[in-house]
Design a protein around this motif. Structure first.
Motif, PDB file in Angstrom:
ATOM      1  N   THR A   1       0.839  -1.197   0.000  1.00  0.00           N
ATOM      2  CA  THR A   1       0.000   0.000   0.000  1.00  0.00           C
ATOM      3  C   THR A   1       0.877   1.252   0.000  1.00  0.00           C
ATOM      4  OG1 THR A   1      -0.107  -0.088   2.420  1.00  0.00           O
ATOM      5  CG2 THR A   1      -1.898  -1.132   1.189  1.00  0.00           C
TER       6      THR A   1
ATOM      7  N   ALA B   1      -3.419   4.260   4.799  1.00  0.00           N
ATOM      8  CA  ALA B   1      -2.903   3.385   3.743  1.00  0.00           C
ATOM      9  C   ALA B   1      -3.854   3.435   2.562  1.00  0.00           C
ATOM     10  CB  ALA B   1      -2.765   1.955   4.253  1.00  0.00           C
TER      11      ALA B   1
ATOM     12  N   HIS C   1      -4.954   1.737  -0.984  1.00  0.00           N
ATOM     13  CA  HIS C   1      -4.860   0.452  -1.662  1.00  0.00           C
ATOM     14  C   HIS C   1      -5.000   0.668  -3.159  1.00  0.00           C
ATOM     15  CE1 HIS C   1      -5.221  -2.028   2.049  1.00  0.00           C
ATOM     16  NE2 HIS C   1      -5.795  -0.921   2.485  1.00  0.00           N
ATOM     17  N   SER C   2      -4.160   0.002  -3.932  1.00  0.00           N
ATOM     18  CA  SER C   2      -4.124   0.258  -5.375  1.00  0.00           C
ATOM     19  C   SER C   2      -5.431  -0.108  -6.052  1.00  0.00           C
ATOM     20  CB  SER C   2      -2.972  -0.510  -6.019  1.00  0.00           C
ATOM     21  OG  SER C   2      -3.132  -1.909  -5.857  1.00  0.00           O
TER      22      SER C   2
END
Length: 275
Positions: A244, A260, A262-263
């Protein structure tokens, strides 16, 4: 298959000796190298060492978020590498970022020291995109006896990027002041790096590669914008465990602290940089 298949097999022969020879195919023309590997369910489709598909011309290449990746023959690399996944076999979450890391390092070894990784999957020089990686997984079909698979598709501009007309900054290896390797040799170096890295990434993820990751991470320390919402953050770097992007919210003190991204959920860009 194109006659270059035998030559590419020779380039890769020693790279996967630990698990037997990879299966190699060079095609003159295909819609998508990744789709080709995902849809072939024949019994010998995927040796444990992996399978490599390189196309001279790709007519419907796929990038992240549904974007097309189509280039002119031999101007670019259209390459996919696939491995089998057994029932219950887990792919570490940082595997896709690991693919970007090893490809960046391979290009550094070839003399392209300015290449960096823009989280999660772009190879860049400065603000210009050089290439991209799309990692896809397919679950095993146990009832049909078909193994799952992990496929890493790589698109890289070797030359001729000015002809792509993508509406954003792009570049190629030929523009970097170092003559690029031949089309087949370059593809072989990139595929070999993925074949070598796969067993290590499956066993360890990026838990042992924090410093290496920091050396190629171009967003670390930069202000970035979340495209979907317009939220702005300070990028703190890529998490080697989760893959992340670690960020700190700079707009809302109440929501402050580390987060974080997340792609699969977001795409980011630097502030004031139009892609």
């Amino acid at each position: 298959m194109a006659p270059e298949t035998t030559a590419l097999e020779g380039l890769l022969r020693d790279e996967s000796a630990h698990a037997g020879p990879a299966r190699v195919e060079v095609l003159d023309r295909v819609d998508s190298t990744s789709r080709y590997l995902l849809e072939d369910v024949s019994a010998d489709a995927l040796p444990r060492a992996g399978r490599v598909c390189l196309a001279r011309e790709q007519t419907a290449g796929r990038g992240r978020r549904g974007r097309d990746w189509v280039g002119h023959p031999e101007d670019g690399i259209a390459l996919s590498v696939a491995w089998p996944l057994e029932p219950g076999e887990r792919v570490p979450p940082a595997w896709p970022v690991g693919a970007g890391l090893v490809l960046s390092e391979t290009l550094h070894e070839l003399g392209y020291a300015a290449v960096g990784l823009k989280w999660p999957n772009d190879l860049v020089v400065g603000e210009a995109k050089l290439g991209g990686i799309l990692v896809e997984q397919q679950a095993p079909r146990v009832a049909n006896g078909v193994c799952g698979r992990l496929v890493a598709g790589v698109g890289l501009n070797r030359a001729g990027s000015q002809r792509l007309q993508l509406g954003r900054a792009v570049t190629d290896l030929a523009a970097q002041g170092v003559p690029p390797p031949g089309w087949l040799e370059l593809a072989g170096r990139l595929a070999a790096s993925l074949l070598r890295a796969h067993p290590w990434l499956m066993a360890h993820g990026l838990s042992q590669a924090g410093e290496r990751l920091g050396a190629v991470d171009v967003l670390a320390g930069q202000r970035v914008e979340r495209l979907e919402t317009g939220e702005r953050f300070l990028a703190l770097g890529i998490d080697p465990q989760a893959g992340t992007l670690r960020v700190r919210d700079e707009q809302s003190r109440e929501r402050g602290g580390e987060q974080a991204l997340h792609s699969g959920e977001v795409s980011v860009r630097r502030w004031n940089h139009a892609e």
